[in-house]
Design an enzyme around this catalytic site. Sequence first.
Site, PDB file in Angstrom:
ATOM      1  N   SER A 122       5.145  -6.092  -7.073  1.00 60.64           N
ATOM      2  CA  SER A 122       4.667  -6.713  -8.310  1.00 60.64           C
ATOM      3  C   SER A 122       5.696  -6.645  -9.419  1.00 60.64           C
ATOM      4  CB  SER A 122       3.397  -5.990  -8.760  1.00 60.64           C
ATOM      5  OG  SER A 122       3.042  -6.387 -10.062  1.00 60.64           O
ATOM      6  N   TYR A 146       0.407   1.742 -11.072  1.00 61.97           N
ATOM      7  CA  TYR A 146       0.380   0.670 -10.072  1.00 61.97           C
ATOM      8  C   TYR A 146       1.811   0.226  -9.735  1.00 61.97           C
ATOM      9  CZ  TYR A 146      -0.401  -4.166  -8.410  1.00 61.97           C
ATOM     10  OH  TYR A 146      -0.401  -5.340  -7.706  1.00 61.97           O
ATOM     11  N   LYS A 150       3.849   0.613  -6.237  1.00 62.86           N
ATOM     12  CA  LYS A 150       4.429  -0.559  -5.567  1.00 62.86           C
ATOM     13  C   LYS A 150       5.929  -0.361  -5.333  1.00 62.86           C
ATOM     14  CE  LYS A 150       0.984  -3.470  -4.900  1.00 62.86           C
ATOM     15  NZ  LYS A 150       0.619  -3.853  -3.520  1.00 62.86           N
TER      16      LYS A 150
END
Lengths: 328, 328
Positions: A122, A146, A150
């Site tokens: 991402s 997050y 990732k």
Amino acid sequence: MQITILGGGGFLGRKLAGRLAREGTLGGKAITGLTLFDLQAPPALEAPFPVRCLGGDVADAATVRQAIPAGTDVVVHLAAVVSAQAEADFDLGMQVNLHGTLAVLQACRALPKPPRVVFTSSVASFSGGQEARLEDDARQLPGNSYGAQKAIGELLLQDASRKGFLDAVNIRLPTVIIRPGRPNKAASSFVSAILREPLLGLDTELPVPEDFAVWICSPRRAVDWFLHAMTMDTGPMGLDRGINPPGRSATVGKMLSALEAVAGPAARARVQHAPDPAIAAIVGTWPGSFTADRARHLLGFSEQESLEQIVQGFIEDDLAATRAERGL
Amino acid sequence: MQITILGGGGFLGRKLAGRLAREGTLGGKAITGLTLFDLQAPPALEAPFPVRCLGGDVADAATVRQAIPAGTDVVVHLAAVVSAQAEADFDLGMQVNLHGTLAVLQACRALPKPPRVVFTSSVASFSGGQEARLEDDARQLPGNSYGAQKAIGELLLQDASRKGFLDAVNIRLPTVIIRPGRPNKAASSFVSAILREPLLGLDTELPVPEDFAVWICSPRRAVDWFLHAMTMDTGPMGLDRGINPPGRSATVGKMLSALEAVAGPAARARVQHAPDPAIAAIVGTWPGSFTADRARHLLGFSEQESLEQIVQGFIEDDLAATRAERGL
């Protein structure tokens, strides 16, 4: 071609599965089986090949081995806890986003033939903020859990590719708009909501200023990229398995202008300004733009649609289903 | 100050513990306790404060919680499986270097007060090779599993710092020379061996050409950096907890000249050329140089010693003990 989609019940997983079912082939070869895996078993899918639908925890090694049986050629790993949720529940984010990817690595490594793995990383794994235009060798310095998880997943799969355990393509997805369904726990949920909700005849709130720039892509293009990544020659990637695909840098104001161009001024008037510092703090660290040179010129990833095409694409692909799902 | 050194039985852990024992204070405050933790319990250490010596698996959560008790102010996390070993045994490297760091994170997070964590990452987490001179924002694209696991550890501890679970300083150590003892399983083992073995009167082999450049530091300076990192103000680091400290870029030829300057031509003649493609393949991807601007000018890390001082420092600090240990 035997394919597994982890996160196959999600928005992009369902779209990819639908496309595979319609085409029946991948890279010129017949698809011989598809496994759709998600926390809850995804709904059955009509296809010219057998489809298995499994439910379970992506961090559970035995479950994931079942989802990636011997003979699997391609694994598309979309299973994730999204940004605002991973920020609110650190343990859940670690469990799914880190330990899940570890389980996928180990399941793939146990196969007789190393499978292609397409992993969705991402834009949230980068810092830089609004002013940034990141080169392909930009460092990932995540400002949210997050994004950190990732970036870690990318390192794991890159190293596993170097070791020959699997053959990874890590696509750092832009913010995908327009997501169907309801607002979700992604910090970027508003970027879809400001277009989707007005198209549904509903009011919605904009938590950032109109000159706020977002690196976006359409669901159609994201699926095109997955299909490309599932069969492309990874030789030219060398050690570096990370891809910044050709998204589009667009301000919220331009998105609203596209909404107005397609659906009229009444649609745009549905969007109210409501600054939200918590949301702005997360998305404000994400880079507004990338050069995406390697994906474009070396690796053959397709260009982005226009904003008007993206609005039109949602109307054609997802508006009716979203209305039905939400009882509108 | 209550301090824990994980990997406290290793080369740098022992040197750091000895320095703490001699000084009795850290950052102007009295040391009230030291825990030394390693796979085997480190030997007892005489000190003006209580010293606990524990043995166990750094990846075992309960064991690590015991090593990092409530009241711990500073954790120095040096425990690792080194480069060539992590490359040869992927599972062992993952267990110690990844799951060990996860256990450290969770143990620190469980403390009532977030401790300072000094983590040793490595130059091996970068690519670039001989020609590289990496800036402070250079991307970590590891060409070996050890480097990948170290880069992952940095991401974990950086994110945990942002969350307020702990307060990390991730030091990407150069190749530390001259290591005492015997050759070990690090791919960079030869960089110490070509200086140490001749000083012990032994022949040794050089697996790379003499113009091969290595980013190095001395054990004395590494310990100075640890002490600085254990108490420095981390405010100026912001989100970025990674430090490229001020090492020195030196060719193997220059190192051998320093050996000759201190110990004479007979010492240098002990080094035979014996090209080893497996070693060269690992160390050949590590960058030969870094700018280290942030560590030098913003964060107050001390400069490197000269090559002659490094050879002299080994003779003063470690030669006799190494002779005794190896029965020479």
